[in-house]
Design an enzyme around this catalytic site. Structure first.
Site, PDB file in Angstrom:
ATOM      1  N   HIS A 107       0.934  -0.697  -0.287  1.00 22.46           N
ATOM      2  CA  HIS A 107      -0.120   0.097  -0.438  1.00 22.46           C
ATOM      3  C   HIS A 107       0.756   1.064  -0.083  1.00 22.46           C
ATOM      4  O   HIS A 107       1.489   1.503   0.568  1.00 22.46           O
ATOM      5  CB  HIS A 107      -0.879   0.283   1.071  1.00 22.46           C
ATOM      6  CG  HIS A 107      -1.742   1.309   1.320  1.00 22.46           C
ATOM      7  ND1 HIS A 107      -2.366   2.036   0.232  1.00 22.46           N
ATOM      8  CD2 HIS A 107      -1.691   1.686   2.412  1.00 22.46           C
ATOM      9  CE1 HIS A 107      -3.109   2.712   0.978  1.00 22.46           C
ATOM     10  NE2 HIS A 107      -2.440   2.835   2.169  1.00 22.46           N
ATOM     11  N   GLU A 144       5.055   0.757 -22.983  1.00 23.76           N
ATOM     12  CA  GLU A 144       6.067  -0.166 -23.038  1.00 23.76           C
ATOM     13  C   GLU A 144       5.985  -0.944 -21.109  1.00 23.76           C
ATOM     14  O   GLU A 144       6.030  -1.916 -21.291  1.00 23.76           O
ATOM     15  CB  GLU A 144       7.252  -0.344 -22.860  1.00 23.76           C
ATOM     16  CG  GLU A 144       7.907  -0.745 -22.662  1.00 23.76           C
ATOM     17  CD  GLU A 144       8.788  -2.301 -23.894  1.00 23.76           C
ATOM     18  OE1 GLU A 144       7.701  -1.909 -24.119  1.00 23.76           O
ATOM     19  OE2 GLU A 144       8.808  -2.898 -23.263  1.00 23.76           O
TER      20      GLU A 144
END
Lengths: 255, 255, 255, 255
Positions: B132, B156
């Site tokens: 988190h 990408e």
């Protein structure tokens, strides 16, 4: 309070302890060890470059303060000043050397010019640590919020800040307000308006100084540091939000 | 599952193991060593400043979780909580201390408030690690994508993210979609909407929390970390692109 | 060239040296020590987060290459692949394992997907090192320069770049041109257009890949690294200039 | 002054001391130890990437200078040049190797191309240290202030800068002015205009070079470094202010 010194006179040289006893400890949490380590971290955050800013820690009846005008990332414990607490700040017109010290560095250094500001946090908020940064995020916040307050709401990070800097933590529903005072040519001269702002805003966890930086405090050094991080994060984020046209005053409502 | 403790009662003090055995290891890859090291790295990325954020690692039948409200760059292995897995999360209205623990720190700490969110990733995605962060890039993404989804394509770095966070990696041709849920005053209360979002978006590798941050998970801690890096890179880049007027929805076509 | 192995077959398991001999050295400048150290530095520059990017170093008749899909800041010398040089790259449609190796890691890893691109720099420019980054500055440059070239002039840092990446350094009076090729779903498939771009732009020190990153090379690893730094600085600065409305095509004239 | 060498001839090889005696010291504050350590710090600030920039330190009658074209974060004390001070700079048209040296590295290196610029700070300001950076903040300041001066006022950080770089520190009430000179193809050729600018602006603590960087000096290395930090902070902040539409010329008034 005057056990290790006699009242220091204008000459500022009589009987002040310059030994390293009060600043030598193997404990990494001793204030004389913490101040150098924390200042190094602050340097790499861009908070204390160019000798500006720093942290003062209060421990029982002593206050530890770094010198003025030194590279904050290279402080040595032997550079730290130790002052007895409490003591009255010298009147504004007086000289800084009228303060009482328990210990001074043997090399010719002056205590941080922020001393009277740190003292305000100790006296008015019963804080045990106070941090001053020149963070550009704080300065930009004072420039983009031209009035006497910086305000944000509706951001999770507000939960890391305490009411008044020392009471319980705020909630996500609370609005965070930090007063902004105008800068003065001498750092010492900020004391009067900072004290006034702290009294007018008893819930404020910090005081911003326009075109200069911020003072943040806490009940412990850990709390002062983490609140300084939360506030700096919020200064930065609020500037980005304002520049992106995002409302910084959005208020969440109780679930 | 209850070998080292009896069911902990409301008093939360009976019979919980507070020895360091479960969190002491010479192996740098032991979760109790990895969590402090990884959190230190996250701190320097700006992901966990001010005590926010962190990582939980699951290892066989144990879950390792850092404490709440501590400086994440200074965690010591002895601060880590160990919980048996699986176990049901306490109902939303209950107290956190109704959880079952295998080991708690001897000093008075509370397990991370993110625990029920980490658990959602373990239960719903069979993840073995969940991160988190309060990254400002994640927060800005939730502010510039005001709807319930953040989407990008044609970059990408999408190839570093896994379908659902745990299956095969995405391709350059795929659109990356991360659901955004609204923040709540209490972190625990995010559980309900995060679980719903994870079910509604079975392919999503993360859940963004508006005005707050992001949850990212993976089949291993390495995968959770590298996916968190890819997503943070993409949050940052997408914000830059949007602010520069570059289309973030451009879709490549098969060679 | 085949002293330590027999031609590896489709099974890819027969007779490949997996001992650590070729990647163990007390010399910090040995490629197997340099690659991990340099990649760690690149990670902290934001060039190779999320396992992307890396560096390959050629040393006499050997090429050292990092594995694919690993955390680039945590590479161990024993993870490095060693290939004989020269050798022909397998045709585009073939499998990567048709390459010849002098040494492979004992744990199941695959050589970097950038291998055919690194090889192009070795073959076409006689480079001895090639760096691939996913730097956001490179990606933003490809988005704000939508054509097939990125160009700047009139910036001191151009003097740190070499003609073709390997010849003499450019001067302040020279225009720096880097071709931009379009990204492909598979990294290997970039080889064809990268080779074409390198032939069309014999003076170019790098090839940008749109929405992806950049390839930079040099006659030594030191030169490849410092040129990559100069180019990244110029990508970043040129993006800032363009966004500030400053002309990036300004040409200085001889004193 | 010529105790350890005879006047070096065009061949540049006769009788120059290449031993390590003058650059070997256990004292971390010896210039030959300081230069590598400081340059490493500058690298991580983005001031000397790609071999550009550096610092020269003067100590009694010696000047210590790093080599040209090397990775500034990886300098070894044995790479440092030592020159006697004072000595006249060679005329502009002459070759650099007509300088007099007390010590040269044994490996084939050339002294920094900034040498004549460092010398200007020693000669004209009696500085004992001079820093050159390629900081993007400095370059952006020269691009957004297109005239021959960069000016700011009303910012606390100005107090960290000295009049002329070497006299007393400025106050919050003072305007900070740094002249900007135009870049030249050869670094050495900046000497003439830099000297002119230093004479025209006797109060200036630095000289900006358009599209290139900045030169900053001080009465000690500590002062040069902290002034360089203050100036870089101000370059960065002034660019942000200008881009946000905030007046950079606002003047505070006495109390």
């Amino acid at each position: 309070m005057n056990t290790t010194e006699t009242k220091n006179e204008a000459t500022n040289t009589t009987s002040i302890d310059t030994s390293d006893e009060l600043v030598t400890s193997a404990d990494p949490h001793h204030p004389a060890n913490l101040i150098p380590e924390l200042c190094k971290g602050f340097y790499h955050l861009g908070w204390v470059t160019g000798t500006g800013g720093g942290i003062s820690i209060r421990d029982d009846e002593k206050v530890y303060i770094a010198p003025s005008g030194v590279q904050k990332e290279k402080i040595h414990p032997s550079h730290i000043f130790v002052l007895p607490y409490p003591q009255e700040e010298p009147p504004l017109a007086s000289k800084a050397h009228e303060r009482t010290f328990l210990r001074k560095p043997v090399i010719p250094l002056k205590e941080s010019a922020c001393t009277p500001l740190f003292w305000a946090a100790f006296d008015l908020r019963n804080a045990y640590a106070c941090i001053h940064t020149h963070s550009q995020h704080a300065v930009m916040a004072t420039l983009l919020w031209p009035g006497k307050e910086w305000r944000v709401s509706g951001l999770e990070m507000i939960k890391g800040v305490r009411w008044g800097g020392v009471r319980k933590t705020m909630t996500y529903l609370d609005e965070l307000v930090v007063p902004i005072i105008e800068n003065t040519p001498e750092e010492e001269d900020l004391r009067h308006t900072m004290v006034e702002a702290m009294k007018e805003y008893p819930d404020a966890a910090a005081v911003l100084v326009r075109r200069h930086g911020v003072y943040v405090w806490g009940p412990t050094w850990e709390s002062a540091k983490t609140q300084a991080e939360c506030l700096d994060y919020l200064f930065e984020l609020s500037v980005k939000m304002k520049q992106a046209g995002v409302d910084t005053d959005w208020r969440p409502t109780q679930g």
